[in-house]
Scaffold this motif. Sequence first.
Motif, PDB file in Angstrom:
ATOM      1  N   PRO A 111       0.826  -1.218   0.000  1.00  0.00           N
ATOM      2  CA  PRO A 111       0.000   0.000   0.000  1.00  0.00           C
ATOM      3  C   PRO A 111       0.856   1.261   0.000  1.00  0.00           C
ATOM      4  O   PRO A 111       1.926   1.310   0.607  1.00  0.00           O
ATOM      5  CB  PRO A 111      -0.784  -0.133   1.315  1.00  0.00           C
ATOM      6  N   ALA A 112       0.378   2.296  -0.669  1.00  0.00           N
ATOM      7  CA  ALA A 112       1.003   3.623  -0.621  1.00  0.00           C
ATOM      8  C   ALA A 112      -0.104   4.653  -0.462  1.00  0.00           C
ATOM      9  O   ALA A 112      -1.129   4.585  -1.148  1.00  0.00           O
ATOM     10  CB  ALA A 112       1.816   3.892  -1.884  1.00  0.00           C
ATOM     11  N   ASP A 113       0.118   5.613   0.429  1.00  0.00           N
ATOM     12  CA  ASP A 113      -0.931   6.564   0.784  1.00  0.00           C
ATOM     13  C   ASP A 113      -0.576   7.976   0.320  1.00  0.00           C
ATOM     14  O   ASP A 113       0.533   8.248  -0.136  1.00  0.00           O
ATOM     15  CB  ASP A 113      -1.153   6.542   2.299  1.00  0.00           C
ATOM     16  N   THR A 114      -1.521   8.874   0.483  1.00  0.00           N
ATOM     17  CA  THR A 114      -1.376  10.254   0.043  1.00  0.00           C
ATOM     18  C   THR A 114      -0.150  10.910   0.668  1.00  0.00           C
ATOM     19  O   THR A 114       0.098  10.772   1.867  1.00  0.00           O
ATOM     20  CB  THR A 114      -2.630  11.059   0.423  1.00  0.00           C
ATOM     21  N   GLY A 115       0.622  11.633  -0.146  1.00  0.00           N
ATOM     22  CA  GLY A 115       1.791  12.358   0.343  1.00  0.00           C
ATOM     23  C   GLY A 115       3.058  11.539   0.427  1.00  0.00           C
ATOM     24  O   GLY A 115       4.113  12.079   0.777  1.00  0.00           O
ATOM     25  N   GLN A 116       2.998  10.256   0.105  1.00  0.00           N
ATOM     26  CA  GLN A 116       4.176   9.399   0.177  1.00  0.00           C
ATOM     27  C   GLN A 116       4.864   9.317  -1.187  1.00  0.00           C
ATOM     28  O   GLN A 116       4.207   9.348  -2.230  1.00  0.00           O
ATOM     29  CB  GLN A 116       3.799   7.987   0.635  1.00  0.00           C
ATOM     30  N   ARG A 117       6.186   9.212  -1.158  1.00  0.00           N
ATOM     31  CA  ARG A 117       6.957   8.962  -2.378  1.00  0.00           C
ATOM     32  C   ARG A 117       7.652   7.616  -2.197  1.00  0.00           C
ATOM     33  O   ARG A 117       8.725   7.510  -1.605  1.00  0.00           O
ATOM     34  CB  ARG A 117       7.985  10.061  -2.632  1.00  0.00           C
ATOM     35  N   PRO A 118       7.047   6.534  -2.717  1.00  0.00           N
ATOM     36  CA  PRO A 118       7.597   5.192  -2.478  1.00  0.00           C
ATOM     37  C   PRO A 118       8.875   4.938  -3.280  1.00  0.00           C
ATOM     38  O   PRO A 118       9.010   5.384  -4.425  1.00  0.00           O
ATOM     39  CB  PRO A 118       6.471   4.256  -2.939  1.00  0.00           C
ATOM     40  N   THR A 119       9.773   4.211  -2.662  1.00  0.00           N
ATOM     41  CA  THR A 119      10.972   3.701  -3.328  1.00  0.00           C
ATOM     42  C   THR A 119      10.965   2.185  -3.205  1.00  0.00           C
ATOM     43  O   THR A 119      10.968   1.643  -2.092  1.00  0.00           O
ATOM     44  CB  THR A 119      12.254   4.265  -2.709  1.00  0.00           C
ATOM     45  N   VAL A 120      10.938   1.515  -4.334  1.00  0.00           N
ATOM     46  CA  VAL A 120      10.926   0.051  -4.386  1.00  0.00           C
ATOM     47  C   VAL A 120      12.334  -0.431  -4.675  1.00  0.00           C
ATOM     48  O   VAL A 120      13.012   0.091  -5.574  1.00  0.00           O
ATOM     49  CB  VAL A 120       9.953  -0.446  -5.476  1.00  0.00           C
ATOM     50  N   THR A 123      12.154   4.799  -7.684  1.00  0.00           N
ATOM     51  CA  THR A 123      11.463   5.791  -6.869  1.00  0.00           C
ATOM     52  C   THR A 123      10.343   6.401  -7.696  1.00  0.00           C
ATOM     53  O   THR A 123      10.581   6.946  -8.782  1.00  0.00           O
ATOM     54  CB  THR A 123      12.425   6.892  -6.403  1.00  0.00           C
ATOM     55  N   LEU A 124       9.133   6.293  -7.188  1.00  0.00           N
ATOM     56  CA  LEU A 124       7.960   6.787  -7.909  1.00  0.00           C
ATOM     57  C   LEU A 124       7.718   8.264  -7.634  1.00  0.00           C
ATOM     58  O   LEU A 124       8.355   8.868  -6.767  1.00  0.00           O
ATOM     59  CB  LEU A 124       6.720   5.981  -7.506  1.00  0.00           C
ATOM     60  N   ARG A 125       6.781   8.841  -8.360  1.00  0.00           N
ATOM     61  CA  ARG A 125       6.332  10.188  -8.054  1.00  0.00           C
ATOM     62  C   ARG A 125       5.507  10.175  -6.762  1.00  0.00           C
ATOM     63  O   ARG A 125       5.028   9.126  -6.330  1.00  0.00           O
ATOM     64  CB  ARG A 125       5.495  10.734  -9.203  1.00  0.00           C
ATOM     65  N   THR A 126       5.334  11.350  -6.174  1.00  0.00           N
ATOM     66  CA  THR A 126       4.578  11.452  -4.930  1.00  0.00           C
ATOM     67  C   THR A 126       3.111  11.108  -5.173  1.00  0.00           C
ATOM     68  O   THR A 126       2.504  11.557  -6.148  1.00  0.00           O
ATOM     69  CB  THR A 126       4.685  12.875  -4.360  1.00  0.00           C
ATOM     70  N   VAL A 127       2.546  10.306  -4.272  1.00  0.00           N
ATOM     71  CA  VAL A 127       1.148   9.893  -4.383  1.00  0.00           C
ATOM     72  C   VAL A 127       0.245  11.083  -4.094  1.00  0.00           C
ATOM     73  O   VAL A 127       0.374  11.761  -3.072  1.00  0.00           O
ATOM     74  CB  VAL A 127       0.839   8.744  -3.400  1.00  0.00           C
ATOM     75  N   THR A 157      -2.515  10.520 -15.206  1.00  0.00           N
ATOM     76  CA  THR A 157      -1.918   9.237 -14.812  1.00  0.00           C
ATOM     77  C   THR A 157      -1.106   9.370 -13.538  1.00  0.00           C
ATOM     78  O   THR A 157      -0.241   8.543 -13.273  1.00  0.00           O
ATOM     79  CB  THR A 157      -1.012   8.701 -15.933  1.00  0.00           C
ATOM     80  N   ASP A 158      -1.361  10.416 -12.743  1.00  0.00           N
ATOM     81  CA  ASP A 158      -0.621  10.591 -11.502  1.00  0.00           C
ATOM     82  C   ASP A 158      -0.883   9.425 -10.552  1.00  0.00           C
ATOM     83  O   ASP A 158      -1.982   8.860 -10.538  1.00  0.00           O
ATOM     84  CB  ASP A 158      -1.029  11.900 -10.813  1.00  0.00           C
ATOM     85  N   PRO A 159       0.114   9.049  -9.737  1.00  0.00           N
ATOM     86  CA  PRO A 159      -0.104   7.963  -8.769  1.00  0.00           C
ATOM     87  C   PRO A 159      -1.129   8.365  -7.720  1.00  0.00           C
ATOM     88  O   PRO A 159      -1.120   9.493  -7.232  1.00  0.00           O
ATOM     89  CB  PRO A 159       1.291   7.756  -8.163  1.00  0.00           C
ATOM     90  N   LEU A 160      -2.010   7.442  -7.377  1.00  0.00           N
ATOM     91  CA  LEU A 160      -3.085   7.681  -6.430  1.00  0.00           C
ATOM     92  C   LEU A 160      -2.977   6.707  -5.265  1.00  0.00           C
ATOM     93  O   LEU A 160      -2.379   5.633  -5.398  1.00  0.00           O
ATOM     94  CB  LEU A 160      -4.441   7.530  -7.126  1.00  0.00           C
ATOM     95  N   PRO A 161      -3.547   7.016  -4.103  1.00  0.00           N
ATOM     96  CA  PRO A 161      -3.448   6.117  -2.951  1.00  0.00           C
ATOM     97  C   PRO A 161      -4.123   4.776  -3.219  1.00  0.00           C
ATOM     98  O   PRO A 161      -5.180   4.708  -3.848  1.00  0.00           O
ATOM     99  CB  PRO A 161      -4.159   6.892  -1.829  1.00  0.00           C
ATOM    100  N   GLY A 162      -3.490   3.712  -2.735  1.00  0.00           N
ATOM    101  CA  GLY A 162      -4.052   2.372  -2.920  1.00  0.00           C
ATOM    102  C   GLY A 162      -2.968   1.336  -3.094  1.00  0.00           C
ATOM    103  O   GLY A 162      -1.853   1.455  -2.560  1.00  0.00           O
ATOM    104  N   SER A 163      -3.287   0.297  -3.852  1.00  0.00           N
ATOM    105  CA  SER A 163      -2.371  -0.824  -4.072  1.00  0.00           C
ATOM    106  C   SER A 163      -1.341  -0.477  -5.140  1.00  0.00           C
ATOM    107  O   SER A 163      -1.652   0.177  -6.139  1.00  0.00           O
ATOM    108  CB  SER A 163      -3.148  -2.067  -4.519  1.00  0.00           C
ATOM    109  N   TYR A 164      -0.115  -0.945  -4.912  1.00  0.00           N
ATOM    110  CA  TYR A 164       0.956  -0.816  -5.904  1.00  0.00           C
ATOM    111  C   TYR A 164       1.597  -2.182  -6.099  1.00  0.00           C
ATOM    112  O   TYR A 164       2.010  -2.825  -5.132  1.00  0.00           O
ATOM    113  CB  TYR A 164       1.982   0.232  -5.470  1.00  0.00           C
ATOM    114  N   TYR A 165       1.661  -2.596  -7.359  1.00  0.00           N
ATOM    115  CA  TYR A 165       2.132  -3.934  -7.702  1.00  0.00           C
ATOM    116  C   TYR A 165       3.559  -3.866  -8.250  1.00  0.00           C
ATOM    117  O   TYR A 165       3.878  -3.022  -9.089  1.00  0.00           O
ATOM    118  CB  TYR A 165       1.215  -4.569  -8.753  1.00  0.00           C
TER     119      TYR A 165
END
Length: 278
Positions: free
Chosen positions: A83-92, A145-149, A158-166
């Motif tokens: 999961p990734a939520d609002t305001g987060q910038r995930p790094t996989v 590293t993705l863009r900020t949710v 196509t901006d990243p939105l909160p929810g599941s990330y595969y």
Amino acid sequence: MRTVRALTTVLLAGTGLLLGPAAAASLADSPSPAPTPSGSASADAAAGPTEAGTTFRTAAAFRQGQQATAEASTGDYLYWVFPADTGQRPTVTASVTLPEAAVRHGSSTWRIDVYDGLRRRQPCVYGMQSRAAAKDAASVELSCTLRTVRPWAETWDTDPLPGSYYIRLTVIGLPEDDLGQRFTARVGAVSAEQGGAYAGGGSLAAPLVPGATTENAAAADAPSAVEARAPEGGWSSGWWSDRWIWTAVGGALGALAGIAGYSLTRGSGRPSRVPPAV
């Protein structure tokens, strides 16, 4: 001037009341350093799944901060979801332990891709999404590293939105004779909180977590895709950001500037006293 001092004191006190709860909420939302794991309980909490799915429908679910592992054959597609939520910038990140060099016939190229809850592939703004490993290399490291949710987006965006990330990991280039050799993969995801600079008005009615209602949807007839487990604190409502602090400070400073200007204007408009003639 007494009136000005009194109004200034009241405004400063009000500003303190506004900033007090806001600052406390901001500190509560900011991530704190994780304690050093000690004992089996901490180790279990940091451990993720030990198997990966082979499609979106069978992706293995884990939370940010956990490490998921899997053993598979070269040529397989491996899937995980977090999961990734609002305001987060995930790094996989992904680490692939390659087969022994003695049994390999040449170099190989590995790649990770990240998709959101609508299965839209999200671009990487930093990191090595694809990397080649020499024939004698023992492992290969990948990151994305993705863009900020964002809390919401227009339908055409196509901006990243909160929810599941595969996460999908696979080899995209290697000698044909090396297909089917066993390898080990370790993946993880962490996020940096970006704060109000990336906040936006509005929020989604619900996070993008389509698909199965259970974490382990290994059955072939799973309805859509495994959904990510919600963050430990629950999904963000999207209303709070540290912009509230700056709005309150700006309002208080504007009010003080208005009072100061009024005081100066009123003082300069008074007629000067002329001493009486002797």
